[in-house]
Design a protein around this motif. Structure first.
Motif, PDB file in Angstrom:
ATOM      1  N   VAL A 110       0.831  -1.191   0.000  1.00 20.13           N
ATOM      2  CA  VAL A 110       0.000   0.000   0.000  1.00 20.13           C
ATOM      3  C   VAL A 110       0.869   1.245   0.000  1.00 20.13           C
ATOM      4  O   VAL A 110       2.070   1.186   0.268  1.00 20.13           O
ATOM      5  CB  VAL A 110      -0.895   0.038   1.257  1.00 20.13           C
ATOM      6  CG1 VAL A 110      -1.914  -1.078   1.210  1.00 20.13           C
ATOM      7  CG2 VAL A 110      -0.061  -0.043   2.520  1.00 20.13           C
ATOM      8  N   GLN A 111       0.213   2.346  -0.242  1.00 19.58           N
ATOM      9  CA  GLN A 111       0.909   3.618  -0.215  1.00 19.58           C
ATOM     10  C   GLN A 111       1.156   4.047   1.232  1.00 19.58           C
ATOM     11  O   GLN A 111       0.306   3.839   2.092  1.00 19.58           O
ATOM     12  CB  GLN A 111       0.017   4.655  -0.895  1.00 19.58           C
ATOM     13  CG  GLN A 111       0.740   5.921  -1.258  1.00 19.58           C
ATOM     14  CD  GLN A 111      -0.197   7.107  -1.219  1.00 19.58           C
ATOM     15  OE1 GLN A 111      -1.379   6.962  -1.491  1.00 19.58           O
ATOM     16  NE2 GLN A 111       0.330   8.259  -0.874  1.00 19.58           N
ATOM     17  N   ARG A 112       2.293   4.654   1.487  1.00 18.91           N
ATOM     18  CA  ARG A 112       2.526   5.226   2.807  1.00 18.91           C
ATOM     19  C   ARG A 112       2.227   6.717   2.740  1.00 18.91           C
ATOM     20  O   ARG A 112       2.030   7.271   1.670  1.00 18.91           O
ATOM     21  CB  ARG A 112       3.966   4.985   3.245  1.00 18.91           C
ATOM     22  CG  ARG A 112       4.262   3.512   3.448  1.00 18.91           C
ATOM     23  CD  ARG A 112       5.684   3.296   3.902  1.00 18.91           C
ATOM     24  NE  ARG A 112       5.959   4.034   5.136  1.00 18.91           N
ATOM     25  CZ  ARG A 112       7.196   4.346   5.547  1.00 18.91           C
ATOM     26  NH1 ARG A 112       8.233   4.004   4.833  1.00 18.91           N
ATOM     27  NH2 ARG A 112       7.389   5.002   6.676  1.00 18.91           N
ATOM     28  N   GLY A 113       2.201   7.362   3.884  1.00 24.13           N
ATOM     29  CA  GLY A 113       1.984   8.805   3.899  1.00 24.13           C
ATOM     30  C   GLY A 113       0.539   9.160   3.586  1.00 24.13           C
ATOM     31  O   GLY A 113      -0.354   8.332   3.704  1.00 24.13           O
ATOM     32  N   LEU A 114       0.313  10.406   3.198  1.00 21.74           N
ATOM     33  CA  LEU A 114      -1.044  10.872   2.943  1.00 21.74           C
ATOM     34  C   LEU A 114      -1.376  10.783   1.457  1.00 21.74           C
ATOM     35  O   LEU A 114      -0.513  11.009   0.614  1.00 21.74           O
ATOM     36  CB  LEU A 114      -1.190  12.316   3.423  1.00 21.74           C
ATOM     37  CG  LEU A 114      -0.896  12.532   4.914  1.00 21.74           C
ATOM     38  CD1 LEU A 114      -1.072  13.998   5.292  1.00 21.74           C
ATOM     39  CD2 LEU A 114      -1.789  11.649   5.775  1.00 21.74           C
ATOM     40  N   SER A 115      -2.623  10.451   1.172  1.00 23.44           N
ATOM     41  CA  SER A 115      -3.044  10.318  -0.229  1.00 23.44           C
ATOM     42  C   SER A 115      -3.684  11.604  -0.714  1.00 23.44           C
ATOM     43  O   SER A 115      -4.323  12.312   0.063  1.00 23.44           O
ATOM     44  CB  SER A 115      -4.112   9.238  -0.392  1.00 23.44           C
ATOM     45  OG  SER A 115      -3.789   8.106   0.324  1.00 23.44           O
ATOM     46  N   GLY A 162      -6.163  10.073   6.505  1.00 24.86           N
ATOM     47  CA  GLY A 162      -5.157   9.556   5.580  1.00 24.86           C
ATOM     48  C   GLY A 162      -5.044  10.355   4.290  1.00 24.86           C
ATOM     49  O   GLY A 162      -4.248  10.016   3.421  1.00 24.86           O
TER      50      GLY A 162
END
Ligand code: FAD
Lengths: 399, 550
Positions: free
Chosen positions: A12-17, A39
């Motif tokens: 999955v993506q890390r950080g904010l989307s 998120g």
């Protein structure tokens, strides 16, 4: 019962989307001031908080509410499930109406608040801050409904301010003039409009599938420029929320699903939400406990405060007669529109219930590196501090 | 541990002697020395630390030979003994993963949003269930954490201190409210499998969390009591972040080293290289110790860091103790169930299931994908075999800690569950079995990491037998006795002796056999020192731990 999407491999993506509106928001965000909302990259402010605040109260603004959680509850038992969940009676709602509501755990403590969209008796949407998917599935256990988490599929824009109606008209949303507060209307391109919002002002929320989000933005801004339409960030919306007397879970009260201490839960009565509890509709989550709570009376009370002076009483303790601790401030603001120093406070019984006079808040002032403590008198007032007739006028005024 | 010198006398008289330089022995010793007692620690090995030890067994690589990650260490102790000044540093790690046989993984991100997305990827419903699960666990933590540095009350005693402490316990319990009281009773006695089944549907997620419920325990994921073991692994913190685990700079021996420096700075002496043969007693009162090498040290206070079985069954004359007490000690469950591989690697291994350069590699990695698989791993143990499909807790601390090996090289620690103390058919661990056990584990790792074998430069293989022989942990039980409800609080180690004292006057227990149990926690050591000092009527240093003697 729950729709499970096939897992994508490789993580999955890390950080904010980014939200579906991010490409429009980013260049306008002069200081690149973002915060984490569920998120997502959510703007704190774009230019200045003041200009955004006054735009909400004078013109028209959009706030990207895509990070809100959206759940679709559909099927033959949808109405029964919704009525099991929330404290209000959704059977009394007409189709294509929205109702603000809360829902409780079996101890009668509030889990979260949100808006119930009734499209039909077999098709609802629940819109809220906190994730509720597993809770909804628990509540729906044994009933014939399908629950879909639409949070990542539906984008939202909150269009608020006195010229918001003019913007919609100019953008060709024909028929909005007949929309009353809490009405829902469906338009072309999958756009659903509800006359709802978090500012206590004239306003609408526009809901759209992600892939239509960009087109909606462009369309609104093309039409809205001459009506002063501009994007706003969380800080300005937060000011209007307090003026409107709306409570924020996590700030003004703790969701019983988050509180570690069993004594932190609050009943609807303690939050001034008694009017939302319908004992006549049959069983719902928390009903037994709430009947009892109604009898024993509230242990706490959230109140609106009007405070002397102009220094906002952030995080202040509230005292009775300047001595006995009566509670604490949960939200505070100097209101540029009401010209009053306002706050919400959580008071412990009997304060705020039997004892309502002689309240003071403790305010700290930083006088250029020297801190001074003072007690300011606070009066309990109706917490709907900002209440202009334009909010509910139908058709709204065309500015 | 070259820094530890201590004077190697042949005989001597001390105010207090601590037997064993495990981290709890060092902790107890440090508190006693700081209180002004002339204190000696005797350790059978040539090095200190017990199961909290770092050793260089292959040139250029330092292993955390036994324990490998830190969370339980009581911050009050670190403060009282100034462990920060003595070099202790614990760095929380973020990440962790379980590898799946289909080439995917389950990633455990410390970052809330990423973790939520990851759970959602495996099961949307479990994503919010995780929030509820965390809150549930945190509530249990809130109950138990304040008990760690308190001496358990004797529930049948009428002494004011015991009554007061019993009231404290009851009040905390009562404050939970009806629902949580019920939850807690269930929780402390149920299995980790059932507990996780109540919250989650994703098999891999359950398997990922369940590991903490079986580590160091002769129980399976569906055995009652394992939910508490999970809590035992959650109740620690790194700098206030509850449930977080970290690497100790320099390996886990860094904890023992800092403790030993605090001890020696306060005037304590350590003698290594010969264990005690037996305790000396006179009329039911301890009077000193005799070492295997014949040295004799005298003291009327002796504190044993050894586990309760070793202390009373091997180093005290049986005639000194009542039969009932001996029976209770013999009954104390202390079954070995774990092994460990410490591996020197030529380069960082590759895990194709993970995203490239993933932070998940910096945490605990596993390859057991379901509770069923874990239960089967336990079935092997019950019949005296090591698990054919073992559970492992595998970390590469050298990604974060530059002191362990040369840049580009790596140290890997692989904790393995299950390995029995006694092999079926009476086969010895000290033979081909040890390597065969290691091969089973390496093969499983290599399934998820192509080319893994070729990277191995050196490996230390530790079976329960090795752990018993080197560290003195009976049967290789890592906690000095299992952490089940029947062996906790006022039942630990045996009813009637949960306050660090023993039937022999002046002889105390300070190891993990005592409340609140195993792990690199330093709580038993600190609590024991408090009781010793209280019996002597002496004041103690520190405000975190001292002053609550029973
Ligand atoms: C393989 C393994 C992995 C672990 N992983 C972790 C982990 O990652 N994190 C964690 O928190 N905990 C972990 N633990 C548990 C933890 O390490 C132990 O519970 C803890 O270190 C025990 O400390 P102690 O001081 O109570 O006892 P010990 O460390 O057992 O100390 C006892 C000391 O007494 C000495 N001794 C024994 N007999 C004699 C004698 N006759 N004379 C003199 N001295 C003697 C021993 O040599 C030893 O130094 C692990 C344990 C093991 C074995």
């Amino acid at each position: 019962m729950s729709v499970i999407k096939k897992p994508a491999m490789k993580g999955v993506q890390r950080g904010l989307s980014p939200t579906p509106f991010h490409d429009f928001l980013a260049p306008m965000n002069l200081e690149q001031s973002w915060m984490d909302w569920a998120g997502f990259l959510s703007p704190r402010h774009f230019e200045s908080i003041e200009s955004e605040y006054f735009a909400i109260r004078n013109q028209a603004t959009v706030f990207d509410v895509s990070p809100m959680r959206k759940y679709r509850i559909a099927g033959p038992d949808a109405l029964t499930v919704m009525n099991r969940l929330v404290t209000r009676n959704v059977a009394k709602m007409r189709d294509n109406r929205v109702a603000y509501s809360i829902w409780c755990d079996e101890d009668g403590n509030v889990i979260d608040d949100g808006t119930v969209f009734r499209f039909t008796a077999t098709d609802f949407r629940l819109c809220c801050q906190e994730p509720q998917f597993s809770w909804l599935n628990d509540v729906a256990w044994g009933f014939d409904v399908e629950i879909v988490d639409e949070s990542l599929d539906v984008a939202g824009l909150s269009l608020q301010g006195p010229t918001s109606y003019a913007v919609l008209k100019a953008a060709g949303f024909n028929g909005v003039e007949t929309m009353k507060p809490f009405d829902i209307r469906h338009f072309d391109d999958g756009v659903t409009v509800s006359r709802t919002g978090f500012t206590g002002d004239l306003g609408y929320e526009l809901w759209v599938p992600n892939d239509k989000a960009a087109a909606l933005w462009q369309h609104l801004f093309a039409a809205g420029r001459i009506h002063g339409l501009k994007p706003v960030g969380y800080e300005a919306v937060e000011m209007t929320r307090i003026e409107a007397g709306l409570l924020l879970p996590g700030k003004d009260f703790q969701s019983s699903h988050h509180a570690l201490r069993s004594t932190r839960g609050r009943t609807p009565f303690e939050l001034g939400f008694g009017w939302m509890v319908d004992f006549g509709k049959g069983h719902f989550n928390g009903r037994r406990a709430l009947l009892k709570a109604k009898e024993t009376g509230p242990r706490y009370m959230v109140v609106g405060l009007d405070i002397d002076g102009n220094k906002p009483a952030y995080d202040a303790l509230v005292y009775h007669r300047g001595k006995v601790e009566a509670g604490h401030v949960t939200s505070a603001l100097w209101s540029p529109t009401c010209k009053r120093n306002l706050a919400f406070a959580m008071l412990k019984a009997p304060y705020g219930i039997g004892v309502t006079d002689d309240l003071f808040v403790e305010i700290y002032r930083d006088k250029e590196g020297k801190w001074e403590k003072g007690l300011a008198r606070a009066r309990i007032v109706n917490r709907r501090f900002f209440d202009y007739p334009r909010r509910a006028a139908t058709p709204p005024a065309l500015y | 541990m070259t820094e530890v010198s201590g004077k190697n006398g042949k005989a001597g008289r001390y105010d207090a002697i601590v037997v064993g330089a495990g981290h709890n022995g060092l902790t107890a010793g440090a508190y006693l020395a700081k209180a002004g007692l002339k204190t000696l620690i005797v350790e059978k090995n040539d090095y200190i630390g017990g199961a909290a030890v770092s050793r260089e067994l292959h040139e250029g690589w330092t292993y955390s030979n036994c324990s490998y990650v830190c969370s339980l260490l009581r911050p009050e102790v670190a403060r009282d003994l100034e462990l920060g000044r003595h070099g202790l540093q614990v760095i929380p790690y973020e990440g962790g993963a379980t590898f799946l046989n289909n080439g995917d993984h389950f990633g455990s991100y410390a970052e809330h949003n990423a973790f939520r997305r990851e759970i959602q990827r495996h099961s949307p419903i479990d994503a919010d269930a995780y929030d509820r699960y965390s809150r549930y666990i945190m509530r249990q933590c809130r109950f138990i954490r304040p008990l760690l540095l308190r001496t358990p009350p004797d529930p049948v005693s009428m002494r004011p201190k015991d009554l007061q402490e019993m009231m404290f316990l009851l009040k905390r319990f009562h404050d939970l409210g009806a629902r949580e009281m019920a939850d807690m009773l269930r929780f402390w006695t149920m299995s980790v499998g059932e507990f996780l089944d109540e919250f989650f549907e994703s098999e891999v997620l359950k398997a990922h969390f369940a590991g903490s419920g079986i580590i160091g325990t002769g129980l399976g994921v569906y055995s009652p009591g394992t939910a508490y073991v999970l809590l035992h692994h959650y109740m620690g913190d790194v700098d206030g972040s509850i449930g977080a685990w970290g690497f100790t700079r320099g390996g886990m021996g860094g904890v023992s080293k800092a403790l030993s420096l605090a001890f020696m700075e306060a005037g304590g002496e350590i003698v290594t290289g010969s264990g005690i043969n037996h305790f000396l007693t006179e009329n039911g009162q301890v009077s000193g110790v005799v070492l295997d090498n014949g040295d004799v040290y005298e003291a009327s206070t002796v504190v044993s860091n050894m586990d309760v079985r070793r202390t009373f069954l091997e180093h005290v004359e049986e005639g000194e103790l009542d039969g009932d007490f001996i029976k209770a000690v013999k009954r104390f469950k202390i079954r070995g169930s774990s092994g460990k591989l410490n591996i020197a690697l030529d380069s960082l291994p590759d895990f194709p299931a993970l995203p490239p350069n993933s932070i998940l590699m910096q945490g605990d990695m596993h390859a057991s994908e379901s509770l069923d698989e874990l239960e089967r791993a336990y079935d092997d143990w019950k019949v005296g075999k090591w698990s054919e499909e073992p559970y492992f807790d595998m970390l590469i601390p050298s990604q974060i800690d530059p002191t362990l090996t040369h840049p580009g090289k790596h140290m890997m620690t692989v904790f393995v569950q299950y390995a029995p103390y006694e092999l079926a058919g009476g086969e010895s661990w000290n033979g081909p079995a040890r390597q065969a056990f290691a091969d089973t584990v390496i093969n499983k790792i290599a399934r998820h990491s192509p080319g893994f074998r070729d990277k191995i430069v050196h490996m230390e293989v530790r079976t329960p037998w090795d752990i018993e022989n080197e560290v003195g942990l009976t049967e290789g039980n890592i906690f000095q006795g299992e952490l089940t409800f029947d062996q906790l609080l006022f039942n630990r180690p045996v009813p009637g002796y949960a306050q660090y004292r023993s039937p022999i006057k002046g002889l105390y227990l300070c190891g993990s056999s005592a409340h609140p149990g195993g792990g690199v926690m330093a709580a038993p050591g600190a609590n024991a020192a408090r009781e010793v000092l209280s019996d002597m009527g002496r004041a103690a240093v520190g405000n975190g731990v001292m002053g609550r003697a029973a």
